[in-house]
Scaffold this motif. Structure first.
Motif, short mmCIF file in Angstrom:
data_model
loop_
_atom_site.label_atom_id
_atom_site.label_comp_id
_atom_site.label_asym_id
_atom_site.label_seq_id
_atom_site.Cartn_x
_atom_site.Cartn_y
_atom_site.Cartn_z
N ALA A 36 0.84 -1.21 0.00
CA ALA A 36 0.00 0.00 0.00
C ALA A 36 0.87 1.25 0.00
CB ALA A 36 -0.92 -0.01 1.22
N LEU A 37 1.91 1.27 0.85
CA LEU A 37 2.81 2.43 0.90
C LEU A 37 3.59 2.59 -0.40
CD1 LEU A 37 4.61 2.95 4.33
CD2 LEU A 37 2.77 4.27 3.30
N ALA A 38 4.03 1.46 -0.97
CA ALA A 38 4.78 1.53 -2.22
C ALA A 38 3.88 2.07 -3.34
CB ALA A 38 5.31 0.14 -2.59
N ASP A 39 2.61 1.67 -3.36
CA ASP A 39 1.67 2.19 -4.37
C ASP A 39 1.46 3.69 -4.19
OD1 ASP A 39 1.46 -0.30 -5.48
OD2 ASP A 39 -0.57 -0.73 -4.74
N LEU A 40 1.38 4.11 -2.92
CA LEU A 40 1.21 5.55 -2.65
C LEU A 40 2.44 6.31 -3.13
CD1 LEU A 40 -0.75 7.56 -1.27
CD2 LEU A 40 0.51 7.20 0.85
N ALA A 41 3.62 5.75 -2.87
CA ALA A 41 4.87 6.39 -3.29
C ALA A 41 4.93 6.54 -4.81
CB ALA A 41 6.07 5.58 -2.80
N ALA A 42 4.36 5.56 -5.52
CA ALA A 42 4.43 5.57 -6.98
C ALA A 42 3.19 6.20 -7.62
CB ALA A 42 4.60 4.13 -7.48
N ASP A 43 2.38 6.90 -6.79
CA ASP A 43 1.16 7.56 -7.30
C ASP A 43 0.20 6.59 -7.97
OD1 ASP A 43 1.44 10.16 -6.41
OD2 ASP A 43 2.75 10.72 -8.08
N ARG A 44 0.14 5.37 -7.47
CA ARG A 44 -0.77 4.39 -8.06
C ARG A 44 -2.10 4.31 -7.30
NH1 ARG A 44 4.20 1.12 -8.89
NH2 ARG A 44 3.89 0.26 -6.81
N VAL A 45 -2.31 5.19 -6.30
CA VAL A 45 -3.54 5.14 -5.51
C VAL A 45 -4.42 6.33 -5.88
CG1 VAL A 45 -4.52 5.19 -3.19
CG2 VAL A 45 -2.35 4.02 -3.59
N THR A 46 -5.63 6.07 -6.33
CA THR A 46 -6.59 7.16 -6.57
C THR A 46 -7.58 7.13 -5.43
OG1 THR A 46 -6.33 6.87 -8.95
CG2 THR A 46 -8.25 8.11 -8.21
N GLY A 47 -7.62 8.21 -4.64
CA GLY A 47 -8.45 8.23 -3.44
C GLY A 47 -7.60 7.89 -2.23
N VAL A 48 -8.10 7.02 -1.36
CA VAL A 48 -7.43 6.71 -0.10
C VAL A 48 -7.16 5.22 0.01
CG1 VAL A 48 -7.46 7.10 2.39
CG2 VAL A 48 -9.00 8.41 0.91
N ALA A 49 -5.90 4.87 0.27
CA ALA A 49 -5.58 3.48 0.56
C ALA A 49 -5.96 3.19 2.01
CB ALA A 49 -4.10 3.22 0.35
N VAL A 50 -6.60 2.04 2.26
CA VAL A 50 -6.92 1.64 3.63
C VAL A 50 -6.50 0.19 3.85
CG1 VAL A 50 -8.85 3.25 3.93
CG2 VAL A 50 -9.31 0.97 3.05
N LEU A 51 -5.99 -0.07 5.06
CA LEU A 51 -5.67 -1.44 5.46
C LEU A 51 -6.89 -1.99 6.18
CD1 LEU A 51 -2.12 -1.03 7.03
CD2 LEU A 51 -2.73 -1.47 4.64
N ASP A 52 -7.39 -3.10 5.71
CA ASP A 52 -8.55 -3.71 6.34
C ASP A 52 -8.09 -4.89 7.18
OD1 ASP A 52 -11.03 -4.76 7.04
OD2 ASP A 52 -11.94 -4.05 5.16
N LEU A 53 -8.27 -4.79 8.50
CA LEU A 53 -7.77 -5.84 9.40
C LEU A 53 -8.85 -6.84 9.76
CD1 LEU A 53 -6.12 -3.01 10.16
CD2 LEU A 53 -5.02 -4.59 11.74
N ARG A 54 -10.04 -6.69 9.17
CA ARG A 54 -11.16 -7.53 9.60
C ARG A 54 -11.21 -8.87 8.90
NH1 ARG A 54 -15.50 -2.92 8.50
NH2 ARG A 54 -14.19 -2.88 6.66
N ALA A 55 -10.49 -8.96 7.78
CA ALA A 55 -10.59 -10.18 6.99
C ALA A 55 -9.99 -11.37 7.72
CB ALA A 55 -9.91 -10.00 5.66
#
Ligand SMILES: [Zn+2]
Ligand SMILES: [Zn+2]
Length: 356
Positions: free
Chosen positions: A337-356
């Protein structure tokens, strides 16, 4: 304290550096013990903010080795620490204690984790400027973990409007900081607002400004973000270095790019204000007084937020049909998720879902 003495999963910044060097590592550690006045919270969802990236890559100097980032955590209170005791400051008075969330309550843990409560800034309602202020994921472990502890006075009650935790998490930093930036930009009612960069915070701020009756122009290099901006109701969406179609009463710089400061200042109308929303900005080039500042244009920064900002924002958006554009990642994919944010590959907000 049912869950303590167990081990749990977390992510830690072991050695800050570019994402290619994998600064974020999975770790096993004991479930943290809540201290006096603190809550133990089981995390459901944690948003991924650009500040987490700055912490992982070392743009913000680490304040402790092995710190767990994450400051948009939504979770349930599972235990409380012992009561806080003793005087809180030189006045000998304890802090007034607001209603403390109970076991099972869903709460939000955000960036501001603590302040001194007694300095001139705290007393003047500017606790965001407190020299002793502490931050989640920087001074204390954050929400890239199954459990975290937080000072009960700094957690937020969340809107009880049926929204999923993944839509609430981004409000805690992206939303609140955008709210403060919009306040700092002093957009007049019905004014023309420019947003430079269109990531997590900007897409929420655009919706807040639109709900308040503003005309919003978005200036960003990412094509997909420009499409999202228009879909959400922006009047125009152009490249970051383009001139907007009309002069701006106010602008907010979300992109951490100092080169855009003169560009945004030049786009302001007379008397307009540019607020820089980020905690980190690359160097600002030389400004030209006539082109960038004369005619009473103003350049100002935005530094964190007060709890009052957070509460006001959460109350304002509780009634809004906000569209929170999230990209979900499994907890085990926090580094991706952080690497995608660094590379501008996230449109909107990345979230970590811990419920799965
Ligand atoms: Zn203070
Ligand atoms: Zn943040």
């Amino acid at each position: 304290m049912v869950v303590t003495e167990q081990e749990t999963d977390a992510w830690a910044v072991e050695r800050p550096g570019p994402m290619a060097t994998r600064p974020l590592r999975p770790v096993r550690r004991a479930v943290p013990e809540p201290g006096p006045g603190e809550l133990l919270i089981e995390v459901e969802v944690c948003g991924v903010c650009r500040t987490d990236l700055h912490l992982a890559e070392g743009d913000l100097a680490p304040r402790a080795p092995g710190r767990t980032p994450g400051h948009e955590a939504v979770g349930r209170v599972v235990a409380g620490g012992p009561e806080r005791s003793g005087p809180a400051g030189p006045s000998g008075q304890s802090h007034p204690s607001p209603a403390v969330p109970g076991i099972g309550d869903r709460v939000g843990v955000a960036w501001l984790a603590g302040t001194c409560g007694v300095c001139r800034y705290c007393r003047a309602g500017c606790e965001n400027l407190c020299p002793e202020s502490r931050y989640t994921g920087w001074d204390r472990d954050g929400g890239f973990a199954r459990y975290l502890t937080a000072d009960a006075r700094y957690v937020y009650e969340l809107p009880q409007d049926g929204r999923d935790a993944s839509e609430l998490a981004p409000l805690l930093c992206a939303g609140i900081i955008g709210y403060r930036a919009l306040e700092r930009a002093e957009l007049p009612p019905g004014g023309r607002l420019g947003l430079y960069g269109f990531g997590a915070s900007a897409h929420l701020t655009a919706q807040l400004a639109l709900a308040r009756g503003a005309t919003v122009h978005v200036l960003t290099r990412a094509g997909e973000a420009r499409r999202l901006a228009l879909e959400l109701g922006a009047a125009s969406a152009g490249d970051a270095y383009d001139a907007p179609p009309e002069p701006l009463d106010a602008a907010i710089l979300f992109a951490p790019v100092g080169d855009l400061v003169p560009v945004a200042l030049a786009a302001l109308d007379r008397g307009g204000t540019l607020a820089v929303a980020g905690i980190h900005l690359s160097d600002i080039p030389v400004l030209n007084y006539a082109d960038h500042l004369f005619q009473e244009r103003t350049l100002r920064s935005v530094t964190a937020n007060t709890r009052e900002d957070g509460r006001s924002y959460l109350a304002e958006v509780a009634g809004l049909p906000l569209r929170v554009h999230t990209v979900r990642y499994a907890f085990t994919d926090a580094d991706r998720a952080l690497a995608d944010l660094a590379a501008d590959r996230v449109t909107g907000v990345a979230v970590l879902d811990l419920r799965a």
